[in-house]
Design a protein around this motif. Structure first.
Motif, PDB file in Angstrom:
ATOM      1  N   GLY A  18      -0.637  98.543  40.105  1.00  0.00           N
ATOM      2  CA  GLY A  18      -1.997  98.466  39.589  1.00  0.00           C
ATOM      3  C   GLY A  18      -2.941  97.628  40.424  1.00  0.00           C
ATOM      4  O   GLY A  18      -4.050  97.319  39.978  1.00  0.00           O
ATOM      5  N   LEU A  19      -2.525  97.256  41.627  1.00  0.00           N
ATOM      6  CA  LEU A  19      -3.401  96.506  42.527  1.00  0.00           C
ATOM      7  C   LEU A  19      -3.930  97.442  43.613  1.00  0.00           C
ATOM      8  O   LEU A  19      -3.154  98.145  44.270  1.00  0.00           O
ATOM      9  N   HIS A  20      -5.240  97.417  43.805  1.00  0.00           N
ATOM     10  CA  HIS A  20      -5.872  98.347  44.750  1.00  0.00           C
ATOM     11  C   HIS A  20      -6.847  97.594  45.660  1.00  0.00           C
ATOM     12  O   HIS A  20      -7.461  96.602  45.235  1.00  0.00           O
ATOM     13  N   PRO A  21      -6.991  98.051  46.887  1.00  0.00           N
ATOM     14  CA  PRO A  21      -7.916  97.371  47.804  1.00  0.00           C
ATOM     15  C   PRO A  21      -9.365  97.596  47.396  1.00  0.00           C
ATOM     16  O   PRO A  21      -9.710  98.628  46.812  1.00  0.00           O
ATOM     17  N   VAL A  22     -10.194  96.614  47.714  1.00  0.00           N
ATOM     18  CA  VAL A  22     -11.627  96.715  47.460  1.00  0.00           C
ATOM     19  C   VAL A  22     -12.367  96.327  48.732  1.00  0.00           C
ATOM     20  O   VAL A  22     -11.816  95.679  49.620  1.00  0.00           O
ATOM     21  N   ASP A  23     -13.632  96.710  48.804  1.00  0.00           N
ATOM     22  CA  ASP A  23     -14.440  96.348  49.960  1.00  0.00           C
ATOM     23  C   ASP A  23     -14.630  94.832  50.009  1.00  0.00           C
ATOM     24  O   ASP A  23     -14.918  94.199  48.991  1.00  0.00           O
ATOM     25  N   HIS A  24     -14.478  94.282  51.204  1.00  0.00           N
ATOM     26  CA  HIS A  24     -14.672  92.842  51.374  1.00  0.00           C
ATOM     27  C   HIS A  24     -16.176  92.531  51.312  1.00  0.00           C
ATOM     28  O   HIS A  24     -16.993  93.309  51.808  1.00  0.00           O
ATOM     29  N   PRO A  25     -16.557  91.413  50.711  1.00  0.00           N
ATOM     30  CA  PRO A  25     -17.993  91.082  50.595  1.00  0.00           C
ATOM     31  C   PRO A  25     -18.727  91.043  51.925  1.00  0.00           C
ATOM     32  O   PRO A  25     -19.929  91.293  51.982  1.00  0.00           O
ATOM     33  N   SER A  26     -18.018  90.736  53.015  1.00  0.00           N
ATOM     34  CA  SER A  26     -18.655  90.663  54.328  1.00  0.00           C
ATOM     35  C   SER A  26     -18.980  92.031  54.910  1.00  0.00           C
ATOM     36  O   SER A  26     -19.720  92.120  55.893  1.00  0.00           O
ATOM     37  N   GLY A  27     -18.394  93.079  54.332  1.00  0.00           N
ATOM     38  CA  GLY A  27     -18.538  94.411  54.899  1.00  0.00           C
ATOM     39  C   GLY A  27     -17.578  94.686  56.029  1.00  0.00           C
ATOM     40  O   GLY A  27     -17.658  95.732  56.682  1.00  0.00           O
ATOM     41  N   ALA A  28     -16.653  93.756  56.281  1.00  0.00           N
ATOM     42  CA  ALA A  28     -15.747  93.872  57.426  1.00  0.00           C
ATOM     43  C   ALA A  28     -14.576  94.814  57.195  1.00  0.00           C
ATOM     44  O   ALA A  28     -13.833  95.104  58.125  1.00  0.00           O
ATOM     45  N   GLY A  29     -14.370  95.270  55.965  1.00  0.00           N
ATOM     46  CA  GLY A  29     -13.245  96.156  55.698  1.00  0.00           C
ATOM     47  C   GLY A  29     -12.810  96.080  54.250  1.00  0.00           C
ATOM     48  O   GLY A  29     -13.639  95.866  53.358  1.00  0.00           O
ATOM     49  N   GLN A  30     -11.520  96.236  54.009  1.00  0.00           N
ATOM     50  CA  GLN A  30     -10.979  96.228  52.652  1.00  0.00           C
ATOM     51  C   GLN A  30      -9.839  95.223  52.543  1.00  0.00           C
ATOM     52  O   GLN A  30      -9.034  95.073  53.460  1.00  0.00           O
ATOM     53  N   HIS A  31      -9.781  94.539  51.383  1.00  0.00           N
ATOM     54  CA  HIS A  31      -8.732  93.565  51.135  1.00  0.00           C
ATOM     55  C   HIS A  31      -8.272  93.674  49.691  1.00  0.00           C
ATOM     56  O   HIS A  31      -8.877  94.382  48.884  1.00  0.00           O
ATOM     57  N   TYR A  32      -7.193  92.966  49.380  1.00  0.00           N
ATOM     58  CA  TYR A  32      -6.702  92.869  48.012  1.00  0.00           C
ATOM     59  C   TYR A  32      -7.106  91.495  47.470  1.00  0.00           C
ATOM     60  O   TYR A  32      -6.695  90.472  48.007  1.00  0.00           O
ATOM     61  N   PRO A  33      -7.907  91.444  46.425  1.00  0.00           N
ATOM     62  CA  PRO A  33      -8.367  90.150  45.915  1.00  0.00           C
ATOM     63  C   PRO A  33      -7.221  89.323  45.343  1.00  0.00           C
ATOM     64  O   PRO A  33      -6.252  89.847  44.805  1.00  0.00           O
ATOM     65  N   ALA A  34      -7.364  88.011  45.490  1.00  0.00           N
ATOM     66  CA  ALA A  34      -6.394  87.064  44.931  1.00  0.00           C
ATOM     67  C   ALA A  34      -7.118  85.774  44.605  1.00  0.00           C
ATOM     68  O   ALA A  34      -8.198  85.494  45.136  1.00  0.00           O
ATOM     69  N   GLY A  35      -6.516  84.973  43.734  1.00  0.00           N
ATOM     70  CA  GLY A  35      -7.081  83.688  43.378  1.00  0.00           C
ATOM     71  C   GLY A  35      -6.841  82.653  44.462  1.00  0.00           C
ATOM     72  O   GLY A  35      -6.218  82.936  45.492  1.00  0.00           O
ATOM     73  N   PRO A  36      -7.323  81.429  44.263  1.00  0.00           N
ATOM     74  CA  PRO A  36      -7.223  80.388  45.296  1.00  0.00           C
ATOM     75  C   PRO A  36      -5.801  80.007  45.671  1.00  0.00           C
ATOM     76  O   PRO A  36      -5.563  79.490  46.765  1.00  0.00           O
ATOM     77  N   THR A  37      -4.834  80.247  44.795  1.00  0.00           N
ATOM     78  CA  THR A  37      -3.434  79.949  45.127  1.00  0.00           C
ATOM     79  C   THR A  37      -2.650  81.213  45.459  1.00  0.00           C
ATOM     80  O   THR A  37      -1.433  81.146  45.649  1.00  0.00           O
ATOM     81  N   GLY A  38      -3.342  82.358  45.522  1.00  0.00           N
ATOM     82  CA  GLY A  38      -2.681  83.616  45.865  1.00  0.00           C
ATOM     83  C   GLY A  38      -2.304  84.465  44.678  1.00  0.00           C
ATOM     84  O   GLY A  38      -1.812  85.587  44.851  1.00  0.00           O
ATOM     85  N   GLY A  39      -2.504  83.970  43.462  1.00  0.00           N
ATOM     86  CA  GLY A  39      -2.153  84.753  42.276  1.00  0.00           C
ATOM     87  C   GLY A  39      -3.048  85.969  42.111  1.00  0.00           C
ATOM     88  O   GLY A  39      -4.200  85.980  42.555  1.00  0.00           O
ATOM     89  N   THR A  40      -2.508  87.003  41.476  1.00  0.00           N
ATOM     90  CA  THR A  40      -3.259  88.242  41.250  1.00  0.00           C
ATOM     91  C   THR A  40      -3.330  88.542  39.759  1.00  0.00           C
ATOM     92  O   THR A  40      -2.802  87.804  38.926  1.00  0.00           O
ATOM     93  N   ASP A  41      -3.979  89.661  39.443  1.00  0.00           N
ATOM     94  CA  ASP A  41      -4.082  90.087  38.045  1.00  0.00           C
ATOM     95  C   ASP A  41      -2.757  90.604  37.503  1.00  0.00           C
ATOM     96  O   ASP A  41      -2.628  90.828  36.300  1.00  0.00           O
ATOM     97  N   VAL A  42      -1.789  90.815  38.383  1.00  0.00           N
ATOM     98  CA  VAL A  42      -0.465  91.267  37.956  1.00  0.00           C
ATOM     99  C   VAL A  42       0.454  90.051  37.907  1.00  0.00           C
ATOM    100  O   VAL A  42       0.755  89.459  38.955  1.00  0.00           O
ATOM    101  N   PRO A  43       0.895  89.638  36.729  1.00  0.00           N
ATOM    102  CA  PRO A  43       1.769  88.468  36.636  1.00  0.00           C
ATOM    103  C   PRO A  43       3.012  88.631  37.511  1.00  0.00           C
ATOM    104  O   PRO A  43       3.661  89.674  37.504  1.00  0.00           O
ATOM    105  N   GLY A  44       3.294  87.593  38.292  1.00  0.00           N
ATOM    106  CA  GLY A  44       4.470  87.622  39.152  1.00  0.00           C
ATOM    107  C   GLY A  44       4.213  88.077  40.567  1.00  0.00           C
ATOM    108  O   GLY A  44       5.116  88.031  41.399  1.00  0.00           O
TER     109      GLY A  44
END
Length: 320
Positions: free
Chosen positions: A241-267
């Motif tokens: 359920g994790l999908h790439p999104v456009d980076h705010p800089s316009g430089a490409g696509q990334h997978y968002p994560a929190g400041p410690t690397g955590g994602t919306d998917v537990p684990g």
């Protein structure tokens, strides 16, 4: 690398670059069972040396990885050659599938698979990538200082690149058609602008010699800067359920994560270029270490909760 792969680990680390190995190092030193699964296609493989990393200046990228693997193994972690093609929820953990059909279970997943640089479709560009076709002034700028450098307009970061490389040389040409404030900035810094289309990169004796324009003119250059489109590698994350999104800089696509690397998917944690497109080796390694520490803390809290529950079940029976 060893291809030994057990059935299950506390943590599977997807990707064996600086972020993945440093994350594995933190986890293995915390006595976690860890395997690093690496496809063997590091982004910086063409580069002759690492720069901007204290204590490792000019070290070949392959040597840094060799040392990192040895250090990780020294604490009991495994390093396995393979490409992860699938990941599925398996109870409280995950079932990870490799391209060759092997599978491994884990309680947590750290993804550090990096990114792919998509270069403009200009003949001769790809062949010199990472040598004298460059993108980062901090990674390669010192090595081309005072040389004749060209900046190829190839993305929203191209003018910014020109401003940064102007710090390193007086002989800079911008190939493109900047407008408004961008054109004014280049003019103010004495950066020559060539608006004719670039049709090829010329080489001589295995090095760039110039840039060919659509009218046949060749402008002599010794290095060329391009803004690649950076695309994070993590196709298997879609299974979770994790999908790439456009980076705010316009430089490409990334997978968002929190400041410690955590994602919306537990684990699931991310570190390095898969989430931070601009991270250099040092930043990627630091992000891997931070994610590894938080994964260990998450496991500790889970295990502590389970121990408390077991303790509460025992106490009434012991005091009855």
């Amino acid at each position: 690398m060893t291809d030994e792969l057990r059935d299950a680990y506390d943590v599977v680390v997807a990707g064996g670059g600086a972020a993945g190995l440093n994350g594995a190092l933190m986890l293995a030193r915390s006595r976690r069972s860890v395997v690093v699964i690496d496809a063997g296609a590091p982004r910086n493989a063409p580069a002759s040396g690492i720069h901007g990393l204290l204590g490792r200046e000019n070290m070949p990228p392959s040597e840094l990885l060799d040392r990192g693997r040895a250090e990780v193994r020294g604490y009991g972690a495994h390093v396995v050659t393979g490409e992860i093609t699938g990941a599925a929820r398996d109870g409280d953990g995950f079932l990870v599938t490799l391209a060759d059909g092997r599978q491994v279970r884990c309680r947590r997943l750290l993804v550090t698979t990096g990114l792919v640089d998509e270069l403009p479709d200009v003949p001769g560009l790809r062949e010199r990538w990472g040598r004298d076709v460059l993108h980062c002034p901090y990674c390669h700028g010192w090595e081309v200082r005072d040389r004749a450098i060209g900046v190829l307009a190839s993305g929203p970061m191209s003018v910014h690149q020109a401003l940064l490389f102007r710090q390193l040389t007086d002989d800079l040409v911008f190939f493109g058609a900047p407008e408004g404030d961008d054109a004014e900035k280049l003019a103010a810094l004495g950066i020559r602008v060539v608006t004719a289309a670039v049709t090829a990169v010329e080489t001589h004796e295995d090095r760039i010699s110039g840039v060919r324009l659509d009218d046949g003119t060749v402008i002599a250059r010794e290095a060329l800067v391009v803004a690649t489109r950076m695309v994070a590698r993590g196709g298997f994350l879609g299974d979770l359920g994790l999908h790439p999104v456009d980076h705010p800089s316009g430089a490409g696509q990334h997978y968002p994560a929190g400041p410690t690397g955590g994602t919306d998917v537990p684990g699931v944690w991310l570190a390095g270029n898969v989430t931070d497109l601009s991270a250099q080796v040092g930043a990627a390694a630091a992000a891997g270490a931070l994610a590894g520490a938080h994964i260990n803390a998450d496991l500790v809290m889970t295990e502590t909760g389970q121990a408390v529950e077991a303790y509460r079940r025992r106490v009434p029976a012991a005091t009855a």
